[in-house]
Each structure stands twice: as C-alpha cells, then as structure tokens.
Design an enzyme around this catalytic site. Structure first.
Site, PDB file in Angstrom:
ATOM      1  N   CYS A 124      39.691  11.675 -23.363  1.00  0.00           N
ATOM      2  CA  CYS A 124      40.551  11.658 -22.169  1.00  0.00           C
ATOM      3  C   CYS A 124      39.803  11.212 -20.921  1.00  0.00           C
ATOM      4  O   CYS A 124      40.417  10.714 -19.975  1.00  0.00           O
ATOM      5  CB  CYS A 124      41.196  13.024 -21.943  1.00  0.00           C
ATOM      6  SG  CYS A 124      40.010  14.364 -21.709  1.00  0.00           S
TER       7      CYS A 124
ATOM      8  N   GLU B  16      45.838  19.880 -19.046  1.00  0.00           N
ATOM      9  CA  GLU B  16      44.700  18.968 -19.094  1.00  0.00           C
ATOM     10  C   GLU B  16      45.206  17.661 -19.691  1.00  0.00           C
ATOM     11  O   GLU B  16      45.407  17.552 -20.894  1.00  0.00           O
ATOM     12  CB  GLU B  16      43.565  19.564 -19.927  1.00  0.00           C
ATOM     13  CG  GLU B  16      43.010  20.862 -19.373  1.00  0.00           C
ATOM     14  CD  GLU B  16      42.373  20.700 -17.994  1.00  0.00           C
ATOM     15  OE1 GLU B  16      41.977  19.564 -17.655  1.00  0.00           O
ATOM     16  OE2 GLU B  16      42.263  21.700 -17.275  1.00  0.00           O
TER      17      GLU B  16
END
Length: 453
Positions: free
Chosen positions: A241, A207
């Site tokens: 993110c 991720e």
C-alpha cells in the site's frame, strides 16, 4: 456470528481483559504462537504469494516480533492514568486521562501482507484490553486457514477468534454491533466499511492507500535513489500500500536515473525475474489481468514480460506517461513503475495537490530546504526523505493515512492508542468548595471573568 460476538461481549464485561497481567499474557501467547509456527507461516506465504523466506521474515514475521516486543516492554507505562494540568478555575482538583478499552473489536485484514496485516492490529487490540474478531482475506486462503488453525489452538475464542469467508461474510460481520472496526484495504471497500459502521456510530480505523508519489530532484544521489526506489516498488511484486506508485524525475537527471533503475532491478532480481525464487507473484488471475492492461501505456523501458500460468509480471518501467493514461487513474498495486518528468518542482506540487492525498510520499534530494518545502507543501500519510518504505518499520512512528488514504493510525504506542478510549477525569476535593461557581454569589461574575481571560 451472533453467538461469537455476544460471547466475546459477555467475557469482556467480566473485566477479565483489563488487568496488566492478562494483557501481557495474551501478547506473550501471540509471540509464542508465531515462534512455534514460523516454518508453516513461511510455507503458506509462499503458496499464496510466492514470497521468499527472506521477504516473509522481514516484512511479515520479524515485523510482528518487533511490534509485540515493543508492546510488552511499554505496556505497563501505556496503561497508567496520565496526570494532566488543571486550571485555576478548578482549584483543589486533579485531572487525569484514563485509558479504557473499546470492548469487542472487528479487524478485517487484506491479502497483500496477509499474516502481518492481520496480526499487527491484533497486537494493539489485545494490549489495550479488547477482544477481537479477526476476518482474514479469502484471496490468500492458505494463510487464512493457518491463522484460524493457530488461533483456535492458542487462544480462547472469547478473547480472539477468526471468521473465514468471502466478501459476503465481511458484509454480515459489518452488520453486527462492534465497539470499534479496524479495516485495511482499498478505498472503495473502506467507504463501505465506514457506511456500515455509521449505522451504529461505531468508530473506525481505515488503513487504505492511493497513488503514492516518489520525487527525484536534480540534486539527488541517483545511485541510492535508484536502488531504494526499486527495492520499495518491487518488494512483494509491488503489492504494497505504501509502494512508490509512480516517479516524478527532474528532466536533467532522468536518463541517468532510468539507466540506474534498470541496473538496480537486475541487481535485485537477476536477468530473469519472472522465475526468481526471491520475487513474489501476483495474488490471482484477476489482478494479473488488470495489471497487464497497464503494460500498453507509454513506452516500455524495462521488463514487461509475464507468465500467466504463475501470475508473474517482471519488474517494469514505463516512460512517456501522462495523467490521462490508464496506469495513472488508480493505485497500481503491482510491479509497474510509471515515470513522469518535471522541470520545476512547483509543477509536481501542483499536480500532486490536484489528486487525493496519498498514503506515502518519497522525496530524493540533498537540499534540506527543498526537503522541508516538500514536507510543508504536500499532505500525505507518512513517508521518507531519500528512502522508501522504511518509515513503516519504525514502531515509534504512527502509521496511517489522511483524507482518502485513511482514517486513524497505528504501530507501536499508536496501536495501543488506536484501540483505547482516553477518558478524561477530574478528581475534586471535598475539603472546600469555591462559591463563585454558583449563581447569585457576590462578585462572582467579576472573579470568573478574571479567571477565564
């Protein structure tokens, strides 16, 4: 580390982690652990990142409750062997998918949401029947220490254990043989994780991140666009993110959007955001200094003030930015929002395609055909139409990247699937045997050709 990994492997091979009752018990234990320590969690998140109680609960604690509740509710169904279709060539047999845990797993967590992003993958790993070695981030030491303290108290280390330490500790862990590695962090470190995993051909879930665009078209609802972009960008001081990394706005509405963005920042954080208790700080001096360099790019439209004693930078908007500016070279990961201008949406599509595929994309427009065009033409991990960040909070949507923004996905059932090997099984009858499958049978080839066309 060797002892810990082997201890977990030995325990895994006792088959103790596989029954539904055991998995459900671990998930309930995780939920009870969080409930009993809510105030301590909020305290350490404030110490590490100056997160407010509201932000700590909504983005870290509450998120985990939602994921755990969903996993407990659906676990029995997820675990069942799934019957699938069987072709005529397999007459007499039945076909199934069996869900099998990988085994001993390693989860390496980041610092930006140090509690949530440490335990969210743990939920999937335990639900799927694995054991877990968890490595929290050393950049948020208070949260890391609390995670270790809580997990040591509530869990058998044969099932879930925490290993603290710096990058060298992570490197040593990556040298061990795990059955699956889950990493959340930067692209450069993700490449290292993938390289280390390749030594044992260990599957990985990465991720990562990247420069996630936000596009505001000429027909957008500018009031809502400004409010939702400011919220998505400056939550956790931009250290997210999937935060809007930059904004592409249509020239005809740019002045109005900039005005509304400035007002949205005031509405969210007041006249003095640096010292607002609802506003997070930068994680450390190194990242603070890195972000301050970007403040020299373009023209300052809003914000720009900073306090190095507390590692805080105001929500900032930069105009007259180009792709040659330093702020556009890497993921910003901070409260700085560059603004670029476009006249035709084709320009934006071409520019986004020229760069690595982002983890998220946000498009603001009232035109459904334009919305579908953007979704069709641009590749990205996931995103929203007329909003930001919100897709990540839906447990029914898988979350993950594509290309350099990530490998694999999780959240909800996708978390269970991420930590599960789906094993295909054919159960064949013994009541009869189709002779055409064997060589030398009369008319066998003719029949096979018919069946396989």
């Amino acid at each position: 580390m060797n002892e810990l990994v082997e201890h977990q492997r030995t325990f895994y091979y006792t088959e103790s982690t596989k029954p539904y009752s055991f998995r459900k018990e671990q998930l309930n234990t995780l939920k009870n652990m969080i409930e009993e320590n809510e105030q301590s969690i909020i305290h350490v998140l404030y110490r590490d990142l100056h997160k407010s109680e509201f932000e700590s609960y909504t983005t870290e604690i509450g998120f985990l409750y939602s994921e755990i509740t969903s996993a407990i509710k659906n676990l029995k169904e997820w675990m069942k062997p799934q019957k699938v279709k069987t072709p005529l060539t397999h007459a007499g047999s039945k076909s199934y998918l069996y869900q099998e845990p990988y085994g001993v797993t390693l989860i390496i967590a980041p610092w930006n949401y140090p509690f949530q992003l440490a335990l969210a993958p743990v939920i999937g790993a335990l639900a799927a029947g694995n054991t877990v070695v968890l490595k929290p981030s050393e950049l948020t030491p208070e949260t890391s220490s609390l995670l270790k303290e809580m997990i040591n108290k509530w869990f058998d280390p044969a099932v879930l254990a925490v290993v603290e330490g710096d990058a060298e500790v992570s490197q040593k862990l990556l040298e061990k043989r795990f059955d699956l590695i889950f990493f959340t962090g930067s692209v450069p470190v993700g490449k290292i994780v993938m390289e280390k995993a390749s030594q044992h051909l260990t599957p990985v879930i990465l991720e990562l991140g990247g420069k996630s665009p936000t596009i505001v078209d000429e027909d957008a609802n500018l009031d809502l666009a400004a409010k939702r972009i400011a919220w998505g960008k400056f939550t956790n001081a931009g250290q997210t993110c999937i935060a809007p990394d930059y904004v592409y706005v249509h020239r005809s509405v740019k002045p109005e959007l900039l005005s509304k963005l400035k007002q949205a920042i005031k509405d969210l954080y007041g006249e003095d955001p640096l010292y607002n208790e609802e506003y997070s700080h930068i994680v450390n001096k190194r990242h603070f200094d890195r972000l301050c360099e970007y403040l020299n790019d373009g023209d300052l439209i809003a914000g720009g003030e900073r306090d190095e004693d507390i590692n805080s930078i105001e929500p900032t908007i930069l105009d007259h930015i180009t792709w040659d500016d330093g702020v556009m070279q890497d993921e910003i990961f901070g409260p700085i929002l560059p603004v670029l201008t476009f006249d035709d949406i084709g320009e934006v599509v071409g520019e986004v395609r020229n760069h690595e595929k982002p983890l998220a994309l946000y498009y603001f427009s009232e035109n459904e055909q334009k919305q579908e065009d953007i979704l069709s033409k641009l590749s990205f991990g996931g995103g929203c139409i007329n909003d930001t960040l919100f897709h990540v909070a839906n447990p029914h949507l898988p979350f993950g990247g594509v290309g350099q923004s990530g490998v694999g996905s999780y959240h909800g059932k996708a978390s269970f699937d991420a930590f599960t090997h789906s094993k295909g099984i054919v159960k064949q009858t013994t009541k009869f045997d189709l002779s055409i499958r064997y060589p030398g049978r009369k008319h066998g080839l003719k029949l096979i050709k018919r069946l396989l066309k």
